[in-house]
Design an enzyme around this catalytic site. Structure first.
Site, PDB file in Angstrom:
ATOM      1  N   VAL A 148       0.817  -1.206   0.000  1.00 35.04           N
ATOM      2  CA  VAL A 148       0.000   0.000   0.000  1.00 35.04           C
ATOM      3  C   VAL A 148       0.855   1.262   0.000  1.00 35.04           C
ATOM      4  O   VAL A 148       0.418   2.305  -0.506  1.00 35.04           O
ATOM      5  CB  VAL A 148      -0.984   0.020   1.189  1.00 35.04           C
ATOM      6  N   GLU A 149       2.069   1.195   0.532  1.00 37.21           N
ATOM      7  CA  GLU A 149       2.901   2.392   0.583  1.00 37.21           C
ATOM      8  C   GLU A 149       3.548   2.710  -0.760  1.00 37.21           C
ATOM      9  O   GLU A 149       3.567   3.876  -1.177  1.00 37.21           O
ATOM     10  CB  GLU A 149       3.984   2.243   1.657  1.00 37.21           C
ATOM     11  N   THR A 150       4.095   1.707  -1.432  1.00 44.10           N
ATOM     12  CA  THR A 150       4.842   1.995  -2.668  1.00 44.10           C
ATOM     13  C   THR A 150       4.586   0.975  -3.777  1.00 44.10           C
ATOM     14  O   THR A 150       5.405   0.815  -4.671  1.00 44.10           O
ATOM     15  CB  THR A 150       6.358   2.057  -2.395  1.00 44.10           C
TER      16      THR A 150
END
Length: 324
Positions: free
Chosen positions: A125-127
């Protein structure tokens, strides 16, 4: 971490905005940098590092625009869950990355005692599993935000931390890229979090959360370990509330065992009984949801230490379940 790094990538100088380029904020940008140089030197950052980091540095108008921009619309929980966070593509990519990195994730779990499923979910979800770490120069973005003044103290501290990271030889200024708010690398750590939480898992002498998958994933696990992750415990579960339950006025403060929640009439989302366990949980309601209800355990609170919004925590938990 920085609360929702909304947009990654992109560079635009202030050359097209003369009022700002001429120091329309709290004094000129050059005077601001001189003050930062003095603070950094007192903190032990070498003149060579400062010279490399500040060479040709100018404030970035795009960073200021993104910092000031108000959200144009707000997603419902269901839209956020199904379109953004736990969509079929992300689940499939998560399962593939989990399988391809099984040995590495196993070694990380052995050291930090954190579920590899939640590590991969955060990475996703972050990158997007390291595929989109941001195209802004971290030094440029942080210097712009510290000079711009709205949250000057916070960003000045992060800028000084970023300079210490550079001085430690972990990354070059050119490679030190991230979000518009200065969140860095595959885990999207702010520089101060890098100093506290990033690890050199591959043993090459550098904590490289940009290009070393081992360092990036182990750093996520280390973050969770330091914030109290409980090995072997679930994060939570979706539940079916008893007849007569309403979202308005629901008690989200009381902590009860799963056994007691079951006695109150709560069941698993598929209608089966809750486990007769003494594991404690509290009621968790998504923001802007249309009725889905969860019981959240201690580890959900740990997930939310990474990024605080309740919908983020719930989505990461659901994604981790589907990855596993």
């Amino acid at each position: 971490m920085f609360p929702r790094r909304q947009l990654l990538g992109g560079v635009a100088s202030l050359a097209a905005c003369p009022a700002l380029a001429q120091g329309g904020m709290a004094g000129s940008f050059e005077s601001f940098l001189e003050g930062v140089r003095a603070d950094a030197r007192r903190a032990g950052v070498s003149p060579a590092t400062l010279s490399r980091a500040f060479s040709g540095l100018q404030p970035n108008q795009r960073v200021i625009e993104l910092d000031r921009r108000q959200a144009e619309g707000v997603l419902t929980w269901e839209e956020y869950r199904d379109r953004i966070m736990v969509n079929p593509t992300r689940v499939a990519n998560g399962q593939r990355n989990y399988a391809e990195n099984r040995a590495l994730l196993g070694a990380i779990e052995t050291r930090y005692r954190v579920s590899p499923r939640v590590v991969v979910a955060i990475w996703g979800v972050e990158t997007n599993f390291g595929g989109n770490t941001g195209g802004f120069s971290v030094i440029e973005a942080l210097a712009t935000l510290a000079w711009e003044g709205r949250r000057a103290e916070f960003f000045r501290k992060e800028l000084l931390a970023a300079l210490r990271v550079l001085d430690g030889g972990h990354i070059s200024p050119a490679r030190m890229t991230g979000s518009w708010a200065g969140a860095m690398g595959q885990p999207q750590f702010m520089p101060s979090n890098f100093e506290r939480m990033a690890v050199d898992f591959d043993g090459d002498g550098r904590r490289d959360i940009w290009d070393s998958r081992a360092d990036a994933l182990a750093s996520i696990a280390h973050y969770f370990q330091k914030h109290g992750w409980r090995e072997g415990e679930p994060w939570g579960r979706a539940v079916r509330p008893p007849p007569g339950f309403t979202l308005d006025g629901a008690d989200t403060d009381s902590v009860r065992s799963l056994r007691d929640w079951g006695r109150l009439g709560f069941r698993s989302e598929d209608g089966s009984p809750l486990p007769g366990s003494e594991l404690e949980a509290r009621l968790v309601l998504p923001n802007r949801g249309s009725g889905q209800v969860f019981l959240g355990h201690h580890n959900l609170r740990v997930i939310r230490r990474y990024n605080s919004p309740v919908n983020y925590g719930l989505a990461v938990g659901l994604l981790s379940d589907r990855i596993g």
